[in-house]
Design an enzyme around this catalytic site. Sequence first.
Site, PDB file in Angstrom:
ATOM      1  N   VAL A   1       0.875  -1.176   0.000  1.00  0.00           N
ATOM      2  CA  VAL A   1       0.000   0.000   0.000  1.00  0.00           C
ATOM      3  C   VAL A   1       0.908   1.220   0.000  1.00  0.00           C
ATOM      4  CG1 VAL A   1      -2.005  -1.074   1.111  1.00  0.00           C
ATOM      5  CG2 VAL A   1      -0.232  -0.028   2.523  1.00  0.00           C
ATOM      6  N   SER A   2       0.360   2.356  -0.440  1.00  0.00           N
ATOM      7  CA  SER A   2       1.180   3.554  -0.586  1.00  0.00           C
ATOM      8  C   SER A   2       1.378   4.318   0.712  1.00  0.00           C
ATOM      9  CB  SER A   2       0.556   4.493  -1.623  1.00  0.00           C
ATOM     10  OG  SER A   2       0.513   3.844  -2.868  1.00  0.00           O
TER      11      SER A   2
END
Length: 184
Positions: free
Chosen positions: A8-9
């Site tokens: 995930v960012s």
Amino acid sequence: MILGYARVSTSKQELESQIQRLKDTGADKIFSDVISGKRFDRPGLSEMMSFAREGDTLCVVRLDRLGRSMKELLEIMDRLKARQVEFRSLEEQLDTTTAAGFLIFHVFAALTDFERRLIAERTRDGLAVAMAKGHMPGRPKIETTKITQAQLLIAGGSSKASAARTVGISLSSLSRHLKSVASE
């Protein structure tokens, strides 16, 4: 062995749904990162690449979890191929164990890169339209009179929180401004 990779960012996003899907697919070991896909130096991905052995399969939930640019995806695929590690993406139903799957991977890699570029173009276009209409991106500027009023209230014994509330700005904005004034 099936190796899972989840990414995930930001820390505001959750990895758990990706990890659960990878477990449901039979992943024996899962590596993860909380870092932007723009970054090439991802510790979890590096650890997975070091761990992978001939005959293993790398599995991701979606292709964009592995990389955001065609260049990066192709580099990762070359590294996997050199180690004789196969690749699967669940959403796109990619499986590089077949010639057709390998071809489809390249098509999806190109589409992922295309999508990233389209988003960047739309963002630039939207900013240009907003600026042409007189809207500047970013935080609105705080009137200096509000800061001055808040400073006077603080000097008079009010707390920063009370002063911020009284003049109608957030405490974090006031603190940030006071900090920048103090460092000048």
